[in-house]
Design an enzyme around this catalytic site. Structure first.
Site, short mmCIF file in Angstrom:
data_model
loop_
_atom_site.label_atom_id
_atom_site.label_comp_id
_atom_site.label_asym_id
_atom_site.label_seq_id
_atom_site.Cartn_x
_atom_site.Cartn_y
_atom_site.Cartn_z
N TYR A 1 -53.22 -0.82 6.13
CA TYR A 1 -52.87 -0.42 7.49
C TYR A 1 -52.86 -1.68 8.35
O TYR A 1 -53.88 -2.10 8.87
CB TYR A 1 -53.86 0.63 8.02
N ASP B 1 -48.72 1.38 6.05
CA ASP B 1 -48.11 1.23 7.37
C ASP B 1 -48.19 -0.24 7.72
O ASP B 1 -49.26 -0.74 8.06
CB ASP B 1 -48.84 2.11 8.39
#
Length: 265
Positions: free
Chosen positions: A112, A153
């Site tokens: 992330y 992400d």
DNA sequence: ATGACGCTAGTGTAGCGA
């Protein structure tokens, strides 16, 4: 000898694993991904809903954090074997943004990457520093003889073809030249951007923010990426986005993004 | 430029992150 079903590896920024548990279970049930990388758990370790996930047939490891961040790796019918918790290079970095495991014959890095807004500023500096650490670490994985996927992400829109309209996002951290240059540097190590490889010039989005009916208008961004190292890239068969999950009630602003890979031999 | 969400502290609502 019957052909073996391909391996489905997915990444999903769930934006709160507790709030989104019902959606997660519905998605696991319908799509049956073999490996899942989750981001933005927004829960401390003790609040991770491991029991319903196990009941759904998945082993799991997770690296939680109160309020923000948090990553997890799920494996269907197997227990992921953890190989790394946290990115090397900064002992003072306490944010839960990287987790890595072996599962179903792959090494899976779940990341992330920091959002970096507002920019310029300390948040953007942290994003770039984290990215630099990630690139340095990834160098050791790209040439591995073992198949490696880095899924998560990335908070980077790689090009203007990866967003519905860059005009109102020009000053956003996700589109900055410094962010894009680092993503390009990462790919230049030898990683395959599997969604772009499969879609060619076709538009594909993985994120639609909650503002101004962007989902209804398909005003999306491609920021969730699955990168394959040289040992794994030849096994890429398909890639896609499970958009129906974004259309559920009270959805995450991201949709699950996935690749299917030929089984070994 | 605007603004939606989840989570936290802590019981009403504002700040933070994004």
């Amino acid at each position: 000898m019957p052909a073996r079903k391909p391996l489905k590896v997915a990444t999903f920024n769930i934006n709160g694993v507790r709030t989104r548990l019902a959606s997660l279970l519905a998605w696991l049930e319908r799509e049956a991904p073999d490996i899942v990388c989750l981001q933005e758990l927004k829960a401390p370790d003790e609040a991770f809903p491991v029991e319903p996930i196990r009941d759904a047939g998945y082993g799991a490891i997770w690296h939680g954090q109160r309020s923000w961040n948090g990553v997890a790796i799920l494996a269907r019918g197997a227990d992921p074997l953890e190989s790394r918790r946290g990115l090397p290079g900064d002992p003072k970095d306490t944010q839960s943004r990287y987790l890595e495991a072996a599962a179903h014959g792959l090494i899976v890095g779940c990341l992330y990457l920091p959002n970096g807004n507002p920019q310029p500023g300390p948040k953007f500096d942290y994003k770039l520093a984290w990215f630099d650490r990630f690139i340095e670490y990834a160098q050791g994985l790209v040439e591995s003889e073992h198949p490696v996927v880095l899924a998560g992400d990335y908070n980077v829109v790689p090009t203007d073809e990866d967003i519905y309209n860059p005009r109102s996002w020009r000053k956003d951290a996700l589109l900055q030249p410094e962010s894009r240059a680092r993503y390009a540097d990462l790919l230049a190590q030898g990683w395959t951007d599997s969604l772009r490889q499969q879609f060619g010039e076709e538009r594909v989005y993985t994120f639609w923010d909650y503002f101004r009916q962007h989902w209804e208008r398909n005003s999306g961004l491609r920021i969730d990426h699955l990168l394959l190292n040289r040992a794994l890239a030849p096994r890429l068969k398909e890639a896609g986005v499970d958009r129906w999950v974004r259309g559920l009630p009270h959805p995450s602003d991201h949709a699950p993004t996935w690749v299917s890979l030929a089984r070994e031999r």
